[in-house]
Motif scaffolding. Structure first.
Motif, PDB file in Angstrom:
ATOM      1  N   SER A  95      19.059  -1.728   1.644  1.00 49.58           N
ATOM      2  CA  SER A  95      18.548  -2.335   2.785  1.00 49.58           C
ATOM      3  C   SER A  95      19.199  -2.523   4.720  1.00 49.58           C
ATOM      4  O   SER A  95      19.624  -2.769   4.664  1.00 49.58           O
ATOM      5  N   GLY A  96      17.817  -2.045   4.798  1.00 52.31           N
ATOM      6  CA  GLY A  96      18.656  -1.934   6.475  1.00 52.31           C
ATOM      7  C   GLY A  96      17.837  -1.332   7.442  1.00 52.31           C
ATOM      8  O   GLY A  96      17.529  -0.203   6.626  1.00 52.31           O
ATOM      9  N   GLU A  97      17.663  -0.998   8.204  1.00 59.43           N
ATOM     10  CA  GLU A  97      17.927  -0.302   9.295  1.00 59.43           C
ATOM     11  C   GLU A  97      18.567   1.118   8.649  1.00 59.43           C
ATOM     12  O   GLU A  97      19.737   1.099   8.975  1.00 59.43           O
ATOM     13  N   ASN A  98      17.996   2.492   9.551  1.00 58.96           N
ATOM     14  CA  ASN A  98      19.140   3.673   8.258  1.00 58.96           C
ATOM     15  C   ASN A  98      18.867   4.885   9.205  1.00 58.96           C
ATOM     16  O   ASN A  98      17.908   5.050   8.731  1.00 58.96           O
ATOM     17  N   ASP A  99      19.303   5.533  10.090  1.00 59.03           N
ATOM     18  CA  ASP A  99      18.532   6.634  10.738  1.00 59.03           C
ATOM     19  C   ASP A  99      19.695   8.200   9.750  1.00 59.03           C
ATOM     20  O   ASP A  99      19.989   8.750  10.982  1.00 59.03           O
ATOM     21  N   SER A 100      20.406   7.625   8.822  1.00 55.15           N
ATOM     22  CA  SER A 100      21.656   9.042   8.605  1.00 55.15           C
ATOM     23  C   SER A 100      21.014   9.373   7.541  1.00 55.15           C
ATOM     24  O   SER A 100      21.405  10.373   7.259  1.00 55.15           O
ATOM     25  N   ILE A 101      19.987  10.169   7.056  1.00 57.08           N
ATOM     26  CA  ILE A 101      19.132  10.559   5.733  1.00 57.08           C
ATOM     27  C   ILE A 101      18.177  11.322   6.041  1.00 57.08           C
ATOM     28  O   ILE A 101      17.368  11.065   7.738  1.00 57.08           O
ATOM     29  N   THR A 102      18.347  12.576   6.068  1.00 62.07           N
ATOM     30  CA  THR A 102      17.141  13.424   6.158  1.00 62.07           C
ATOM     31  C   THR A 102      16.379  13.680   5.210  1.00 62.07           C
ATOM     32  O   THR A 102      16.880  13.986   4.495  1.00 62.07           O
ATOM     33  N   LYS A 157      21.171  -1.999 -12.440  1.00 61.12           N
ATOM     34  CA  LYS A 157      20.245  -1.820 -14.120  1.00 61.12           C
ATOM     35  C   LYS A 157      18.574  -2.116 -14.819  1.00 61.12           C
ATOM     36  O   LYS A 157      18.861  -3.131 -13.734  1.00 61.12           O
ATOM     37  N   GLY A 158      18.425  -0.914 -14.166  1.00 63.64           N
ATOM     38  CA  GLY A 158      16.652  -1.024 -13.473  1.00 63.64           C
ATOM     39  C   GLY A 158      16.636  -1.226 -12.399  1.00 63.64           C
ATOM     40  O   GLY A 158      17.317  -1.180 -11.695  1.00 63.64           O
ATOM     41  N   LYS A 159      15.398  -2.071 -12.358  1.00 71.50           N
ATOM     42  CA  LYS A 159      14.608  -1.889 -10.942  1.00 71.50           C
ATOM     43  C   LYS A 159      15.202  -0.756  -9.793  1.00 71.50           C
ATOM     44  O   LYS A 159      15.452  -0.463  -9.209  1.00 71.50           O
ATOM     45  N   ASP A 160      14.870   0.529 -10.393  1.00 74.42           N
ATOM     46  CA  ASP A 160      15.648   1.848  -9.669  1.00 74.42           C
ATOM     47  C   ASP A 160      14.906   2.194  -8.972  1.00 74.42           C
ATOM     48  O   ASP A 160      14.107   3.478  -9.587  1.00 74.42           O
ATOM     49  N   TRP A 161      14.710   1.867  -8.193  1.00 72.28           N
ATOM     50  CA  TRP A 161      13.128   2.475  -6.797  1.00 72.28           C
ATOM     51  C   TRP A 161      13.830   1.644  -5.580  1.00 72.28           C
ATOM     52  O   TRP A 161      13.542   0.703  -5.398  1.00 72.28           O
ATOM     53  N   ALA A 162      13.151   2.841  -4.597  1.00 74.71           N
ATOM     54  CA  ALA A 162      13.684   2.214  -3.378  1.00 74.71           C
ATOM     55  C   ALA A 162      12.582   3.183  -2.121  1.00 74.71           C
ATOM     56  O   ALA A 162      12.267   3.988  -2.400  1.00 74.71           O
ATOM     57  N   LEU A 163      12.353   2.428  -1.721  1.00 75.00           N
ATOM     58  CA  LEU A 163      12.055   3.198  -0.321  1.00 75.00           C
ATOM     59  C   LEU A 163      12.320   3.869   1.131  1.00 75.00           C
ATOM     60  O   LEU A 163      13.451   2.935   1.205  1.00 75.00           O
ATOM     61  N   ILE A 164      11.834   5.071   1.934  1.00 73.40           N
ATOM     62  CA  ILE A 164      12.639   5.612   2.605  1.00 73.40           C
ATOM     63  C   ILE A 164      11.674   5.732   3.872  1.00 73.40           C
ATOM     64  O   ILE A 164      10.766   6.562   3.861  1.00 73.40           O
ATOM     65  N   PHE A 191       6.190  -1.402 -11.697  1.00 73.33           N
ATOM     66  CA  PHE A 191       6.588  -1.960  -9.984  1.00 73.33           C
ATOM     67  C   PHE A 191       5.782  -1.826  -9.183  1.00 73.33           C
ATOM     68  O   PHE A 191       5.853  -2.061  -7.698  1.00 73.33           O
ATOM     69  N   ALA A 192       4.317  -1.223  -9.277  1.00 72.93           N
ATOM     70  CA  ALA A 192       3.774  -0.720  -8.713  1.00 72.93           C
ATOM     71  C   ALA A 192       3.266  -1.596  -7.776  1.00 72.93           C
ATOM     72  O   ALA A 192       3.042  -1.196  -5.698  1.00 72.93           O
ATOM     73  N   ALA A 193       3.557  -2.870  -7.694  1.00 72.28           N
ATOM     74  CA  ALA A 193       2.418  -4.264  -6.779  1.00 72.28           C
ATOM     75  C   ALA A 193       3.540  -4.221  -5.732  1.00 72.28           C
ATOM     76  O   ALA A 193       3.217  -4.700  -4.432  1.00 72.28           O
ATOM     77  N   ASP A 194       5.030  -4.298  -6.784  1.00 72.14           N
ATOM     78  CA  ASP A 194       5.984  -4.603  -5.524  1.00 72.14           C
ATOM     79  C   ASP A 194       6.408  -3.395  -4.658  1.00 72.14           C
ATOM     80  O   ASP A 194       6.809  -3.576  -3.289  1.00 72.14           O
ATOM     81  N   ILE A 195       6.253  -2.345  -4.988  1.00 68.53           N
ATOM     82  CA  ILE A 195       6.414  -1.228  -4.441  1.00 68.53           C
ATOM     83  C   ILE A 195       5.140  -0.769  -3.527  1.00 68.53           C
ATOM     84  O   ILE A 195       5.327  -0.713  -2.007  1.00 68.53           O
ATOM     85  N   LYS A 196       4.055  -1.209  -3.725  1.00 66.60           N
ATOM     86  CA  LYS A 196       3.116  -1.528  -2.224  1.00 66.60           C
ATOM     87  C   LYS A 196       3.206  -2.719  -1.500  1.00 66.60           C
ATOM     88  O   LYS A 196       2.987  -1.377  -0.409  1.00 66.60           O
ATOM     89  N   LYS A 197       3.586  -3.070  -1.903  1.00 67.39           N
ATOM     90  CA  LYS A 197       4.369  -4.571  -0.926  1.00 67.39           C
ATOM     91  C   LYS A 197       5.116  -4.286   0.760  1.00 67.39           C
ATOM     92  O   LYS A 197       5.318  -4.316   1.147  1.00 67.39           O
ATOM     93  N   ALA A 198       6.293  -3.582  -0.339  1.00 68.83           N
ATOM     94  CA  ALA A 198       7.229  -3.209   0.221  1.00 68.83           C
ATOM     95  C   ALA A 198       6.857  -2.317   1.240  1.00 68.83           C
ATOM     96  O   ALA A 198       7.485  -2.785   2.564  1.00 68.83           O
ATOM     97  N   ALA A 199       6.249  -1.270   0.904  1.00 70.05           N
ATOM     98  CA  ALA A 199       5.485  -0.324   1.979  1.00 70.05           C
ATOM     99  C   ALA A 199       4.997  -0.702   2.645  1.00 70.05           C
ATOM    100  O   ALA A 199       5.069  -0.707   3.947  1.00 70.05           O
ATOM    101  N   LYS A 200       4.298  -1.970   2.968  1.00 68.57           N
ATOM    102  CA  LYS A 200       3.977  -2.749   3.837  1.00 68.57           C
ATOM    103  C   LYS A 200       4.429  -3.761   4.971  1.00 68.57           C
ATOM    104  O   LYS A 200       4.406  -3.193   5.723  1.00 68.57           O
ATOM    105  N   ASP A 201       5.638  -4.068   4.014  1.00 69.12           N
ATOM    106  CA  ASP A 201       6.419  -4.825   5.071  1.00 69.12           C
ATOM    107  C   ASP A 201       7.704  -3.147   5.623  1.00 69.12           C
ATOM    108  O   ASP A 201       8.087  -4.149   6.239  1.00 69.12           O
ATOM    109  N   LEU A 202       7.376  -2.831   5.703  1.00 72.07           N
ATOM    110  CA  LEU A 202       8.871  -1.650   6.094  1.00 72.07           C
ATOM    111  C   LEU A 202       8.051  -1.517   7.725  1.00 72.07           C
ATOM    112  O   LEU A 202       6.879  -1.257   8.281  1.00 72.07           O
ATOM    113  N   GLY A 203       8.761  -1.295   8.773  1.00 74.24           N
ATOM    114  CA  GLY A 203       8.442  -1.061  10.295  1.00 74.24           C
ATOM    115  C   GLY A 203       7.575   0.331  10.353  1.00 74.24           C
ATOM    116  O   GLY A 203       7.424  -0.038  10.975  1.00 74.24           O
TER     117      GLY A 203
END
Length: 242
Positions: free
Chosen positions: A61-68, A98-105, A230-242
């Protein structure tokens, strides 16, 4: 579909590997939320400027401008394609392979396409699902320039556990033609959405292409992150993203 290769969670050990096997070409505009990521994964627009993908597709996780992110097209060479750089990545907290295989960009700017809502309970984890992506059309094959789509049936946890002893029920969802094989996600599809229509006829994302043994092998269904868990975690994480 997701991390498909010869090893178990192939994508995790040998780089993202998954593509649609046994699929047919998607029509332009059919799945407007679909996004192709430059590291060789798929994803879906959770928000116009946030892509939901697999944790194994990103490196922490963290700042990342390398993905298109490429969106708005089924043909990656289409002049109408929209390409946007990443701004920040959030990998699922506690992800260890193992498990928890989600991420937000988080994207630097929005992609003006429809977003794909996520399932918030397990009521849609049944019947048949649609998978789509630019991954390989056969095990060991090349990733595709044009998006393919396919339909895969739900496989219950008990049957899937017999195929994969390491399955994590409640965090992972299985789908595929268990008896005959032939349809699956494959290399390059990792991180892409598995979705179906709800009672109102609206598409909802129920899974994220995660891993599997090979591609479309008999008795070896695709394994997907169970989005509703993971819906609740995903929604919370999306709100926390800058």
């Amino acid at each position: 579909m997701a991390g498909q290769t010869d090893s178990k969670p192939a994508a995790k050990s040998e780089g993202p590997s998954a593509k649609i096997v046994g699929g047919t070409p998607a029509e332009k505009g059919e799945f407007p939320w679909m996004v192709r990521l430059s590291m060789g994964c798929g994803g879906a627009l959770f928000e116009k400027d946030v892509v939901l993908t697999a944790a194994h597709c990103v490196d922490g996780s963290g700042e990342n401008d390398s993905i298109t992110a490429t969106g708005g097209v089924v043909d990656l060479e289409d002049s109408d394609k929209v390409e946007v750089k990443s701004k920040e990545v959030l990998q699922a907290p506690g992800y260890n392979g193992k498990g928890k295989d989600w991420a937000l960009i988080k994207l630097a700017k929005p992609i003006d396409q429809e977003t794909l809502p996520i399932a918030e309970d397990d009521s849609l984890n049944k019947d048949e699902f649609t998978i789509a992506g630019w991954g390989a059309d056969k095990e060991g094959g090349e990733q595709q320039q044009k998006m393919l789509k396919a339909t895969v049936p739900f496989v219950d946890d008990e049957k899937c556990k017999s195929a994969y002893s390491e399955l994590i029920p409640g965090e992972e969802l299985c789908a595929g033609l268990l008896d005959e094989g032939g349809v699956d996600s494959c290399q390059g599809d990792s991180g892409g959405p598995m979705f179906r229509k709800d009672e109102a006829g609206k598409p909802v994302q129920v899974g994220i292409v995660s891993w599997g043994e090979g591609c479309a092998r008999k008795g070896k269904p695709g394994v997907y992150t169970e989005v509703s868990t993971f819906a609740a975690d995903i929604k919370k994480a999306a709100k926390d993203l800058g």
